[in-house]
Every structure is written in structure tokens, then in C-alpha cells.
Scaffold this active site. Structure first.
Site, PDB file in Angstrom:
ATOM      1  N   GLN A   1       0.719  -2.759   4.345  1.00  8.12           N
ATOM      2  CA  GLN A   1       1.997  -2.066   4.535  1.00  8.12           C
ATOM      3  C   GLN A   1       1.749  -0.570   4.652  1.00  8.12           C
ATOM      4  O   GLN A   1       2.666   0.187   4.934  1.00  8.12           O
ATOM      5  CB  GLN A   1       2.914  -2.318   3.335  1.00  8.12           C
ATOM      6  CG  GLN A   1       3.277  -3.770   3.144  1.00  8.12           C
ATOM      7  CD  GLN A   1       3.889  -4.002   1.769  1.00  8.12           C
ATOM      8  OE1 GLN A   1       5.106  -3.915   1.592  1.00  8.12           O
ATOM      9  NE2 GLN A   1       3.065  -4.289   0.797  1.00  8.12           N
ATOM     10  N   ASN A   2       0.516  -0.161   4.401  1.00  6.58           N
ATOM     11  CA  ASN A   2       0.223   1.278   4.380  1.00  6.58           C
ATOM     12  C   ASN A   2       0.062   1.830   5.784  1.00  6.58           C
ATOM     13  O   ASN A   2      -0.531   1.190   6.647  1.00  6.58           O
ATOM     14  CB  ASN A   2      -1.044   1.537   3.566  1.00  6.58           C
ATOM     15  CG  ASN A   2      -0.880   1.076   2.134  1.00  6.58           C
ATOM     16  OD1 ASN A   2       0.241   0.844   1.692  1.00  6.58           O
ATOM     17  ND2 ASN A   2      -1.979   0.930   1.427  1.00  6.58           N
ATOM     18  N   VAL A   3       0.556   3.034   5.963  1.00  7.66           N
ATOM     19  CA  VAL A   3       0.472   3.679   7.271  1.00  7.66           C
ATOM     20  C   VAL A   3      -0.618   4.751   7.275  1.00  7.66           C
ATOM     21  O   VAL A   3      -0.806   5.449   8.264  1.00  7.66           O
ATOM     22  CB  VAL A   3       1.835   4.305   7.665  1.00  7.66           C
ATOM     23  CG1 VAL A   3       2.930   3.246   7.737  1.00  7.66           C
ATOM     24  CG2 VAL A   3       2.258   5.420   6.697  1.00  7.66           C
TER      25      VAL A   3
ATOM     26  N   HIS B   1       3.699  -2.114   8.856  1.00  5.21           N
ATOM     27  CA  HIS B   1       4.651  -0.993   8.827  1.00  5.21           C
ATOM     28  C   HIS B   1       4.223   0.154   9.730  1.00  5.21           C
ATOM     29  O   HIS B   1       4.742   1.264   9.605  1.00  5.21           O
ATOM     30  CB  HIS B   1       4.855  -0.495   7.382  1.00  5.21           C
ATOM     31  CG  HIS B   1       5.689  -1.428   6.551  1.00  5.21           C
ATOM     32  ND1 HIS B   1       5.814  -1.330   5.183  1.00  5.21           N
ATOM     33  CD2 HIS B   1       6.460  -2.488   6.907  1.00  5.21           C
ATOM     34  CE1 HIS B   1       6.617  -2.287   4.736  1.00  5.21           C
ATOM     35  NE2 HIS B   1       7.014  -3.005   5.761  1.00  5.21           N
TER      36      HIS B   1
ATOM     37  N   GLY C   1      -1.630  -4.033  -5.082  1.00  6.82           N
ATOM     38  CA  GLY C   1      -0.960  -2.731  -5.143  1.00  6.82           C
ATOM     39  C   GLY C   1       0.330  -2.620  -4.359  1.00  6.82           C
ATOM     40  O   GLY C   1       0.582  -1.595  -3.732  1.00  6.82           O
ATOM     41  N   THR C   2       1.135  -3.667  -4.422  1.00  4.53           N
ATOM     42  CA  THR C   2       2.462  -3.552  -3.813  1.00  4.53           C
ATOM     43  C   THR C   2       3.515  -3.999  -4.813  1.00  4.53           C
ATOM     44  O   THR C   2       3.295  -4.962  -5.564  1.00  4.53           O
ATOM     45  CB  THR C   2       2.591  -4.377  -2.505  1.00  4.53           C
ATOM     46  OG1 THR C   2       3.952  -4.282  -2.043  1.00  4.53           O
ATOM     47  CG2 THR C   2       2.219  -5.841  -2.678  1.00  4.53           C
ATOM     48  N   SER C   3       4.657  -3.287  -4.802  1.00  2.00           N
ATOM     49  CA  SER C   3       5.750  -3.673  -5.698  1.00  2.00           C
ATOM     50  C   SER C   3       6.457  -4.916  -5.179  1.00  2.00           C
ATOM     51  O   SER C   3       7.266  -5.517  -5.881  1.00  2.00           O
ATOM     52  CB  SER C   3       6.747  -2.511  -5.835  1.00  2.00           C
ATOM     53  OG  SER C   3       7.262  -2.191  -4.555  1.00  2.00           O
TER      54      SER C   3
ATOM     55  N   ALA D   1      -6.804  -1.116  -8.347  1.00  2.00           N
ATOM     56  CA  ALA D   1      -7.456  -1.705  -7.170  1.00  2.00           C
ATOM     57  C   ALA D   1      -8.895  -1.217  -7.030  1.00  2.00           C
ATOM     58  O   ALA D   1      -9.791  -2.004  -6.715  1.00  2.00           O
ATOM     59  CB  ALA D   1      -6.648  -1.350  -5.923  1.00  2.00           C
TER      60      ALA D   1
HETATM   61  P1  OAD Z   1       5.390   0.847  -4.026  1.00  2.00           P
HETATM   62  O1  OAD Z   1       5.323   2.278  -4.361  1.00  2.00           O
HETATM   63  O2  OAD Z   1       6.738   0.221  -3.959  1.00  2.00           O
HETATM   64  O3  OAD Z   1       4.531   0.003  -5.054  1.00  2.00           O
HETATM   65  C1  OAD Z   1       3.235   0.377  -5.417  1.00  2.00           C
HETATM   66  C2  OAD Z   1       2.675  -0.689  -6.330  1.00  2.00           C
HETATM   67  O4  OAD Z   1       1.310  -0.371  -6.576  1.00  2.00           O
HETATM   68  C3  OAD Z   1       3.355  -0.819  -7.681  1.00  2.00           C
HETATM   69  O5  OAD Z   1       3.596  -2.192  -7.962  1.00  2.00           O
HETATM   70  C4  OAD Z   1       2.332  -0.245  -8.671  1.00  2.00           C
HETATM   71  O6  OAD Z   1       2.364  -0.904  -9.929  1.00  2.00           O
HETATM   72  C5  OAD Z   1       1.037  -0.542  -7.958  1.00  2.00           C
HETATM   73  N1  OAD Z   1      -0.074   0.373  -8.238  1.00  2.00           N
HETATM   74  C6  OAD Z   1      -0.034   1.717  -8.411  1.00  2.00           C
HETATM   75  N2  OAD Z   1      -1.263   2.225  -8.560  1.00  2.00           N
HETATM   76  C7  OAD Z   1      -2.114   1.179  -8.484  1.00  2.00           C
HETATM   77  C8  OAD Z   1      -3.531   1.050  -8.530  1.00  2.00           C
HETATM   78  N3  OAD Z   1      -4.326   2.105  -8.699  1.00  2.00           N
HETATM   79  N4  OAD Z   1      -4.073  -0.196  -8.384  1.00  2.00           N
HETATM   80  C9  OAD Z   1      -3.273  -1.281  -8.229  1.00  2.00           C
HETATM   81  N5  OAD Z   1      -1.933  -1.212  -8.171  1.00  2.00           N
HETATM   82  C10 OAD Z   1      -1.359  -0.016  -8.284  1.00  2.00           C
HETATM   83  O7  OAD Z   1       4.593   0.660  -2.640  1.00  2.00           O
HETATM   84  P2  OAD Z   1       4.664  -0.560  -1.607  1.00  2.00           P
HETATM   85  O8  OAD Z   1       4.867  -1.838  -2.311  1.00  2.00           O
HETATM   86  O9  OAD Z   1       3.488  -0.422  -0.728  1.00  2.00           O
HETATM   87  O10 OAD Z   1       7.696   1.161   3.677  1.00  2.00           O
HETATM   88  O11 OAD Z   1       5.972  -0.194  -0.814  1.00  2.00           O
HETATM   89  C11 OAD Z   1       6.356  -1.028   0.249  1.00  2.00           C
HETATM   90  C12 OAD Z   1       7.001  -0.215   1.328  1.00  2.00           C
HETATM   91  O12 OAD Z   1       8.031   0.604   0.780  1.00  2.00           O
HETATM   92  C13 OAD Z   1       6.072   0.799   1.990  1.00  2.00           C
HETATM   93  O13 OAD Z   1       5.258   0.225   2.996  1.00  2.00           O
HETATM   94  C14 OAD Z   1       7.036   1.772   2.560  1.00  2.00           C
HETATM   95  C15 OAD Z   1       7.973   1.916   1.398  1.00  2.00           C
HETATM   96  O14 OAD Z   1       9.251   2.324   1.694  1.00  2.00           O
HETATM   97  C16 OAD Z   1       7.920   1.841   4.792  1.00  2.00           C
HETATM   98  O15 OAD Z   1       7.568   2.987   4.901  1.00  2.00           O
HETATM   99  C17 OAD Z   1       8.612   1.068   5.845  1.00  2.00           C
END
Ligand code: OAD
Length: 257
Positions: free
Chosen positions: A118-120, A136, A204-206, A248
Site C-alpha cells: 500500500q506504500n507509495v 495505492h 505493518g498495516t492497520s 518489521a
Molecule cells: P497505518 O498508519 O494506518 O498503519 C500502520 C500500521 O503499522 C499500524 O498498525 C502500526 O501498528 C504498524 N507499525 C508501525 N510501526 C511498525 C513497525 N516498525 N513494524 C511493524 N508494524 C508497525 O498505515 P497503512 O495501514 O499502511 O492510503 O495505511 C493504509 C492506507 O491509509 C495508506 O496506504 C494510505 C493511508 O491513507 C492512501 O494513501 C490511499
């Protein structure tokens, strides 16, 4: 690999300690014929890129509706571009971490491996991953709003804001905004992978942004084992066979050792 009916084993990850769940997940990855990995902002956090929703998260500081929607861009393209230009400059100063590198090294061993992100930020590419399904989009790509031409532009700061295409049309960041569809061919490939794998590793995604958040459930319903690597519990945790709580950059090198 068949469907697992056992409850998830949520293992607090202890640094330096080879926990039972980590060993079991590592062995599942070693024995799987087809593996997919889904990554989110958490994998880039240790590179120095803020996540979206955690403490210090981007969407806690900025309003997504002012920056990451087609409406915001239509209202004020320069304002939106200034923010993306700033983000590009931040990303340009950091590099991939051990988590990105572990995935790239694993892909290079060959075999049926699909990396969905999902990372850009492009950090998987910079770590050496070759086939990345960027569901994304990509912050280093620009797309003309008139003729649709896409181009890669890797300079950290753009010379013209907002940038324009050679046809004269306004260009937009090549990312997916809220309310927009995912790039169809990339999304098709991601879904196909989820239906045909033995193991899905979710890192590492919520897992709150759909439709991507549904991939873990899709994989699970098609018989895959689901392994999660995250600092915190997420909606994926309830379907995960193994939920490894850790960073991660620490856990992935151990999983793919
Ligand atoms: P989030 O910021 O929603 O979630 C990040 C996740 O990573 C959380 O569950 C944290 O607990 C976890 N995390 C943080 N640091 C970590 C680490 N060092 N190792 C492992 N896990 C860790 O980010 P995304 O889920 O990627 O969309 O968000 C999804 C989408 O929402 C993104 O692609 C973006 C955003 O709006 C668009 O831009 C379209």
C-alpha cells in the site's frame, strides 16, 4: 496448505528470543510453494517515514480530505502538490531498512512470491524488490489529468508546482486518493495472488483501508495461512494463524533467515 481451524497464536515478540510462533511461521514460509506479502506504512516507519494513523501519524497532523482526495486537488492543486513535494523530499532523504531488504532477498531466491504494497514511497524498489504490486500507486509517478500520460520523476523537489505535462495538461501525483478506484490490473493481480497462495504475510498495516484490508480475509477464505507482523493488534489479528508483535525491521530478517 489447508485451512487452519486453530485459534490464532498471538505471540508477543521478544527481541533476541526465537519464540515458538516465530519458528512456526518461519517454517510455514519455508515449506510454502506460494507466498504473498502485503505491506503497509509500518514497514517504512523504521526508515523514518511516519505512518498514517499511529502516534505522530500523518492523518493525525493533516486532514486527509484536504490533501488526499480528488476534490481537494480540484480545489487547490498547488496546495496538494506542495504537500506531496514535501513528502517526496522526506522520502528521498531516507533509505530502505532491514525489513524491506529481507523481502527483496527472499524474492531473489526465486519461487512463487508476490509483494503487494500500500506504500507509495518506493522503498521496496530501492531495496531491490523487482515485482511490486503498488495497489495505492507511486509517489514518484506523475499522471496527466488531460491525456493520461504517466511519467516517472524522481527528483526530490519538483521545479514547477503544480507540474504540467508536455500536452499542457495539469499533472497529478500517481497515487490513489480516498474515493478513487485502485489501478485495476494491479488490484486484479493482488486478488488473484490472495486466492492462490499458501501463506499471506501481512506487515505493518492497520488494515482499515478497503478494499486492500480485505485481502487477508480473502486469502484466509481460500485456505491460506495468515501471518501478521505488527507492533499492535489490528483487524487482521482475528484471522491470523500467527500474529507476531514486533517491528518489521527486526522480525522479517528472522522470518526469512
Ligand atoms: P497505518 O498508519 O494506518 O498503519 C500502520 C500500521 O503499522 C499500524 O498498525 C502500526 O501498528 C504498524 N507499525 C508501525 N510501526 C511498525 C513497525 N516498525 N513494524 C511493524 N508494524 C508497525 O498505515 P497503512 O495501514 O499502511 O492510503 O495505511 C493504509 C492506507 O491509509 C495508506 O496506504 C494510505 C493511508 O491513507 C492512501 O494513501 C490511499
Amino acid at each position: 496448505m489447508g485451512k487452519s481451524s486453530e485459534p490464532a497464536r498471538h505471540a508477543p515478540y521478544n527481541k533476541g528470543l526465537d519464540s515458538t510462533a516465530t519458528c512456526a511461521a518461519r517454517s510455514a514460509l519455508q515449506n510454502a510453494s506460494r507466498i504473498a506479502v502485503l505491506t503497509g506504512a509500518g514497514i517504512s516507519a523504521e526508515s523514518g517515514i511516519p505512518t498514517f494513523r499511529g502516534p505522530g501519524g500523518i492523518w493525525r497532523t493533516y486532514r486527509a480530505e484536504n490533501l488526499a482526495t480528488p476534490e481537494a486537488f480540484a480545489r487547490n492543486p498547488k496546495f496538494v502538490w506542495e504537500w506531496y513535494d514535501y513528502r517526496r523530499s522526506v522520502i528521498a532523504t531516507v533509505g530502505p531498512n532491514a525489513g524491506h531488504r529481507a523481502l527483496a532477498a527472499f524474492e531473489q531466491r526465486g519461487g512463487d512470491f508476490t509483494l503487494i504494497t500500500q506504500n507509495v514511497d518506493g522503498l521496496h524498489d530501492r531495496a531491490g524488490s523487482r515485482n511490486v504490486l503498488k495497489v495505492h500507486g507511486d509517489i514518484w509517478s506523475l499522471r496527466c489529468t488531460i491525456c493520461g500520460r504517466e511519467r516517472e520523476e524522481k527528483s526530490a523537489r519538483l521545479t514547477e508546482l503544480p507540474p504540467h505535462c508536455r500536452c499542457g495538461g495539469l499533472e497529478r501525483p500517481g497515487v490513489v486518493w480516498f474515493g478513487e478506484a485502485l489501478p485495476s490490473s494491479v488490484w486484479e493481480l493482488a486478488q488473484r495472488a490472495a486466492r492462490h497462495i499458501d501463506v499471506l504475510l501481512v506487515v505493518g498495516t492497520s488494515a482499515v483501508v478497503h478494499p486492500v484490508a480485505g485481502l487477508a480475509h480473502l486469502a484466509k477464505s481460500h485456505g491460506a495461512m495468515v501471518v501478521e507482523v505488527n507492533l499492535a493488534e489490528t483487524p487482521v489479528t482475528s484471522v491470523a494463524d500467527y500474529s507476531l508483535r514486533g517491528s518489521a525491521a527486526e522480525v522479517l530478517p528472522e522470518l526469512f533467515a
